[in-house]
Scaffold this active site. Structure first.
Site, mmCIF file in Angstrom:
data_model
loop_
_atom_site.group_PDB
_atom_site.id
_atom_site.type_symbol
_atom_site.label_atom_id
_atom_site.label_comp_id
_atom_site.label_asym_id
_atom_site.label_seq_id
_atom_site.Cartn_x
_atom_site.Cartn_y
_atom_site.Cartn_z
ATOM 1 N NE ARG A 1 -3.970 0.643 1.820
ATOM 2 C CZ ARG A 1 -5.210 0.812 2.300
ATOM 3 N NH1 ARG A 1 -5.438 1.631 3.306
ATOM 4 N NH2 ARG A 1 -6.228 0.170 1.776
ATOM 5 C CG HIS B 1 -8.346 -0.083 -3.120
ATOM 6 N ND1 HIS B 1 -7.553 -1.138 -2.709
ATOM 7 C CD2 HIS B 1 -9.043 0.302 -2.003
ATOM 8 C CE1 HIS B 1 -7.766 -1.378 -1.434
ATOM 9 N NE2 HIS B 1 -8.655 -0.524 -0.979
ATOM 10 C CD GLN C 1 -13.029 -1.797 -1.331
ATOM 11 O OE1 GLN C 1 -12.275 -1.643 -0.374
ATOM 12 N NE2 GLN C 1 -14.237 -2.295 -1.189
ATOM 13 C CG ASP D 1 -13.442 6.265 -1.532
ATOM 14 O OD1 ASP D 1 -13.541 6.179 -0.294
ATOM 15 O OD2 ASP D 1 -12.345 6.222 -2.130
ATOM 16 C CB CYS E 1 -14.179 1.256 -0.507
ATOM 17 S SG CYS E 1 -13.660 2.980 -0.379
ATOM 18 N NE ARG F 1 -10.348 -5.206 0.190
ATOM 19 C CZ ARG F 1 -9.589 -4.214 0.655
ATOM 20 N NH1 ARG F 1 -10.157 -3.121 1.112
ATOM 21 N NH2 ARG F 1 -8.267 -4.301 0.618
HETATM 22 N N1 NVA Z 1 -9.854 6.793 -1.738
HETATM 23 C C1 NVA Z 1 -9.515 6.410 -0.384
HETATM 24 C C2 NVA Z 1 -9.714 4.942 -0.216
HETATM 25 C C3 NVA Z 1 -9.409 4.403 1.147
HETATM 26 C C4 NVA Z 1 -9.641 2.920 1.226
HETATM 27 C C5 NVA Z 1 -8.085 6.814 -0.080
HETATM 28 O O1 NVA Z 1 -7.232 6.640 -0.959
HETATM 29 O O2 NVA Z 1 -7.834 7.315 1.003
HETATM 30 N N1 CP Z 2 -11.400 -0.038 1.999
HETATM 31 C C1 CP Z 2 -10.136 -0.066 2.486
HETATM 32 O O1 CP Z 2 -9.161 -0.349 1.784
HETATM 33 O O2 CP Z 2 -10.054 0.207 3.808
HETATM 34 P P1 CP Z 2 -8.732 0.410 4.658
HETATM 35 O O3 CP Z 2 -8.121 1.727 4.251
HETATM 36 O O4 CP Z 2 -9.208 0.415 6.084
HETATM 37 O O5 CP Z 2 -7.783 -0.716 4.389
#
Ligand code: NVA
Ligand code: CP
Length: 293
Positions: free
Chosen positions: A100, A127, A130, A216, A252, A280
């Site tokens: 990540r 992602h 997801q 989101d 998500c 997930r």
């Molecule tokens: N779009 C959000 C998704 C988190 C799972 C982010 O990147 O923070």
């Molecule tokens: N949806 C998702 O990826 O959540 P987290 O940021 O908690 O991993």
């Protein structure tokens, strides 16, 4: 043999994606098995996480293997060791890596140097894990992919992978984003190779024909400085009682209640978000058992 990475949904063929969804459904119904006994997943997180971290770690336990959580401060990455050296070193110990990271190019670089599978656990651009869970949730709810979906909000990482996933399984999707916050053209070009039709608009009310509506956060991790500007740009894009008309709702998570979605909608029966979060785990177990030798 070349290593198979999962950096975005279209790293799988359409058939491989559908097979992964079938496998996820089977694993969800089955008792945990030890098919990844003695296998180790390294999980490298530059950003925070609840779902991704816990579901991957729990998944590896369920499958009989082991997961190692690494923040940049836990490794020499925090002291400047290059990603390329880290990827080659970790490849000598572990059976797969989940990353990540902010910059998608960093995930690509890890994959270039790793000779074990690299799985994208979220970058600024994509992602895909997801999306596999989202598609599983839609198929569970509607029984097929013969549905019309809408994305309302930011054309962000989650949206971009969802566009690809919908196109690949044949879901017709309307994407409503404010001007300047749309899906990248390169992603729309990749989606255009598949059957699902993707319509883009800046009018959130055009999503009213959808069976399922997805949103989101407006301010993603790393965009905190853009907060004021984004809150203004996204006015009118909130999932609330007046915009929705009985559609199922996806998010998500984490959600910012009062921004992209109201508490009332998120807490309503139409919100599939807890099943989506659970999925997930099953989606990733399917990916792990497919990608790890
Ligand atoms: N779009 C959000 C998704 C988190 C799972 C982010 O990147 O923070
Ligand atoms: N949806 C998702 O990826 O959540 P987290 O940021 O908690 O991993």
């Amino acid at each position: 043999m070349t290593t198979t990475h999962f950096l975005d949904v279209d790293d799988l063929s359409r058939t491989e994606l559908l097979n992964t969804l079938d496998r996820a459904e089977e694993l969800k119904a089955a008792e945990p098995s030890g098919q990844l006994a003695d296998k180790t997943l390294a999980m490298l997180f530059e950003k925070e996480s609840t779902r991704t971290r816990i579901s991957f770690e729990t998944g590896m336990t369920q499958l009989g293997g082991h997961a190692i959580f690494l923040s940049p401060d836990d490794t020499q990455l925090g002291r400047g060791e290059p990603l390329s050296d880290t990827a080659r070193t970790l490849s000598r110990y572990v059976d797969a890596m989940m990353v990540r990271v902010f910059d998608h190019a960093d995930a690509v670089e890890m994959a270039e140097y790793a000779n074990v599978p690299v799985i994208n656990g979220l970058t600024d651009d994509a992602h895909p894990c997801q999306t596999v869970a989202d598609l599983l949730t839609i198929r569970e709810e509607f029984g097929s992919f013969d549905v019309r979906a809408a994305w309302i909000g930011d054309g962000n990482n989650v949206a971009q992978s969802f566009v690809l996933g919908c196109a690949m399984v044949g879901i017709d999707l309307t994407v409503a984003t404010p001007e300047g916050y749309g899906i990248e053209d390169s992603v729309l070009d990749r989606a255009a190779k598949f059957d699902g039709e993707i319509d883009v608009t800046t009018d959130p009310t055009e999503a009213d024909a959808a069976d399922v509506v997805y949103t989101d956060v407006w301010v993603s991790m790393g965009q905190e400085d853009e907060r004021a500007e984004k809150l203004q740009a996204f006015e009118g894009f909130q999932l609330n009682q007046s915009l929705l008309d009985g559609q199922a709702v996806l998010h998500c998570l984490p959600a910012h209640r009062g921004e992209e979605i109201t508490d009332r909608v998120l807490e309503s029966d139409r919100a599939l978000v807890w099943d989506q979060a659970e999925n997930r785990l099953h989606a990733q177990n399917a990916l792990l058992t497919t990608l790890i030798d």
